[in-house]
Design an enzyme around this catalytic site. Sequence first.
Site, short mmCIF file in Angstrom:
data_model
loop_
_atom_site.label_atom_id
_atom_site.label_comp_id
_atom_site.label_asym_id
_atom_site.label_seq_id
_atom_site.Cartn_x
_atom_site.Cartn_y
_atom_site.Cartn_z
N ALA A 1 0.85 -1.19 0.00
CA ALA A 1 0.00 0.00 0.00
C ALA A 1 0.88 1.24 0.00
O ALA A 1 2.00 1.23 0.54
CB ALA A 1 -0.93 0.02 1.21
N GLU A 2 0.39 2.32 -0.58
CA GLU A 2 1.14 3.56 -0.71
C GLU A 2 1.70 4.06 0.62
O GLU A 2 2.75 4.70 0.66
CB GLU A 2 0.26 4.67 -1.32
CG GLU A 2 -0.03 4.50 -2.79
CD GLU A 2 -1.31 3.76 -3.05
OE1 GLU A 2 -1.55 2.72 -2.39
OE2 GLU A 2 -2.08 4.21 -3.91
#
Lengths: 256, 256, 225, 225
Positions: free
Chosen positions: D51-52
Amino acid sequence: MPRSKIFPSFAEAVSDIADGSVVGFGGFAVVGMPVNLYQALAEQGAKNLTCVSNGTGGGATLPADAPNLSRLISNNQVSKVICAFTAPTRASQRLVLTEYVDKGLIEAELVPQGTLAERMRAAGAGIPAFYTPAAVGTELAEGRETRVFGGREYLLEEALPLDYAFIRAWQADAFGNLRFRRSQRNFNPVMAMAARVTIVEVEEEILPRGAIDPDDVHLPGIFVHRMVKIPPPPEGWWPRRPAEIAAQQQAGRNAR
Amino acid sequence: MPRSKIFPSFAEAVSDIADGSVVGFGGFAVVGMPVNLYQALAEQGAKNLTCVSNGTGGGATLPADAPNLSRLISNNQVSKVICAFTAPTRASQRLVLTEYVDKGLIEAELVPQGTLAERMRAAGAGIPAFYTPAAVGTELAEGRETRVFGGREYLLEEALPLDYAFIRAWQADAFGNLRFRRSQRNFNPVMAMAARVTIVEVEEEILPRGAIDPDDVHLPGIFVHRMVKIPPPPEGWWPRRPAEIAAQQQAGRNAR
Amino acid sequence: MSDAAKGLTRQQMCDRLAMEFQDGWIVNLGIGIPTLCSNCDFGDKEIIFHAENGVIGYGPLARPGDEDLHLVNAGGQHVTLQPGAAIVHHADSFGIIRSGRIDVTVLGAYEVAANGDFANWKTAGQKGGGIGGAMDLAACAKHVFVAMEQTTRNGAPRLVERCAIPVTARGVVDLVITNYGLYEITADGMALKEIAPGVTVDEVRATTGCNLIVPREVPPVRLRA
Amino acid sequence: MSDAAKGLTRQQMCDRLAMEFQDGWIVNLGIGIPTLCSNCDFGDKEIIFHAENGVIGYGPLARPGDEDLHLVNAGGQHVTLQPGAAIVHHADSFGIIRSGRIDVTVLGAYEVAANGDFANWKTAGQKGGGIGGAMDLAACAKHVFVAMEQTTRNGAPRLVERCAIPVTARGVVDLVITNYGLYEITADGMALKEIAPGVTVDEVRATTGCNLIVPREVPPVRLRA
């Protein structure tokens, strides 16, 4: 499940290194230096390597005959080095590299240490080039592209990607999550991020996957491809206090 | 000994923020968001701020009236935002920011999230500018400088330095060494590195200096200047499960 | 010809420079003489030593036998950690350097010029060099101090009008200590600020290769009691 | 006009895309429909979700009441961690993205064009936009898959000849799933590969805004038993 990252021997971990590869070697003043992987690569014999490292030597915590980049050089495996030290810093020192450079056998690219680290960090972060204040106004910047930002002059530097990173770590889990101890961290995570394939020599027994808390991982396992547990001495190379090395060498001489 | 970094209140920690400052706010989807520092800055009243943040809103783990960047905007303290979200992502959403941008009261600079993080990392690493593949060929690259490296086109991006970073951490020692828990890390260390002054709201009791092992520090204390321990609720802001927030609000309504 | 043993010892040279460190400063020490600065007594002042390999907050050298083999300073010496120390990797460590967070770097040098240029990475005619982190540090630290002998082994001056060998950075040196004295690089050139016990101004002049600003009274180098 | 409830459910759309994930892939999921991919059953395949916000190795959504309030995915949903997970900060997280280590990103979109362009960050006439990490991901992931409804609420096609609104990246989309079917972007254009149960080829054509390559026999969308 993907193939295990744990390899049974250093020889197997480096068996596919091709001639002409770009290999980064972590470590700073022996700490975190992949001594066992140096040895394995010397035995494997790949040639025309471009080798990236802070310097070419070892240090006082290893015996003089311990493998290092100078060993690969004198083994005629290296065609280029990219280092922050390509000449001795004291008149009393002598580098194996010097002789090969003087004979035109090896190209030596001298890079300021911070630029060396940042060029690999850039490669690992998908940044093809960046500007740095280091080396502006020096011989190393002659004829090269500079640019002014905010009234100050900076030098353009390009990313330095590696085919392989050879590093040494303190702890690992089976997925390749790594922890380094104290100043062992140095170039090691940066080189791993810059590399297509990262090979690690691990000091402690390799832990089950997930044994390292996610908050405490220094280098995520997605950057790590092959690991070998360093066997105890004398089979594996381990730094020791200079006094202990001297005592052992003395004992060896006395026994002869 | 330098002055203690531990401040007794949020009000004192933000008292000197001047009009026109550039302030970065960490956090991603409430996790690691400096909710208490948002409130202190809203009460302090500095104006014409340039605010850097992933977005302008809060999230489901805080009550709708919890302070966030939208609060500073509606408080008329903001002249510019630099964010990865400057418009709603769903038709059903509405951003406070939109109204101010439409009226010409606030300038909104839209930056891809990775570029936003890297521009602050560059500021913190003394890199004035770098090239990135993100946004090439899009409206955001129109009229801007691009350059080809290795056959691929990249966009030039400049560093984004901050006057202040407002961040939230899990653990701290008295020297300012910080640890973040799980996805709380996000933008927080990056903003601290980009900032001249970093102010931290800390969740756990602040530990004696050196209580965090040097290998386990996520953000070294040299990047941290002021810390405040978050008081327990209701005085301090703490995220909670949406169901708990709903239950409490229901209880509040029933009591009225 | 100079006498390298004349004047200050290397530890005295570092002790004197260390008096200039301000409370709370982040200090980076180069290989060689400068490493002795981490052994100084700073009293109530808090000094944070940073090394290129990512160690923030190290202290004096480890006692023989007590060395942590995983912990060295930039010179490869085994050091100790102070409470509150932290470790980062090499790229982050140089991020700290380039972003101007090092208050002072103390470096060795072959030559320092009256205009603040200095040279410490390659000797005349040498191929390649040993830069290490010196170019990053010299370009970015808030202050650059140099600690070196007054002359070469052959008696040639190291304080010069212009560097004859390739420079490490231009116009960055603030303060120089040698075994003969303390010098400041001013807008007007190289100024002798303090002189070592047992050394005369004539001896300083004779071993200095640039114009030297000398006050009527040169105080002795300040040393701790 | 299309019926958004017609054809595949959102979870089925994600299940079908997830069949394309290869053993050992690192997968990044965008906000909206794509987040459902982390709930899929991958059997013996190891899939690493990134995830970012720097979470590497997350798994299914947390059960209500079991949420770790310090842990969300890119959509702000409370997720769980898989054994071997690791956390990095935002700059390192996007370093992973930009250096090409994400094998596939699954993103939502407003429009996907037959040439592989797609648009997902601003609607027509909107000031500003919500880019998040989509531009970095779309430019750098090895594969870009899109999961979206076949049409807008008003029945306008989302599969188009050329994007009418500002693009997120050009020529990057490999595969598209909608409630009506699975499409591949080929050198020759948009190709219908599989069709949803209960949907006819005529219905697909009527709701598609670009030329569509349709094989004589269109197999049904593969779904797990």
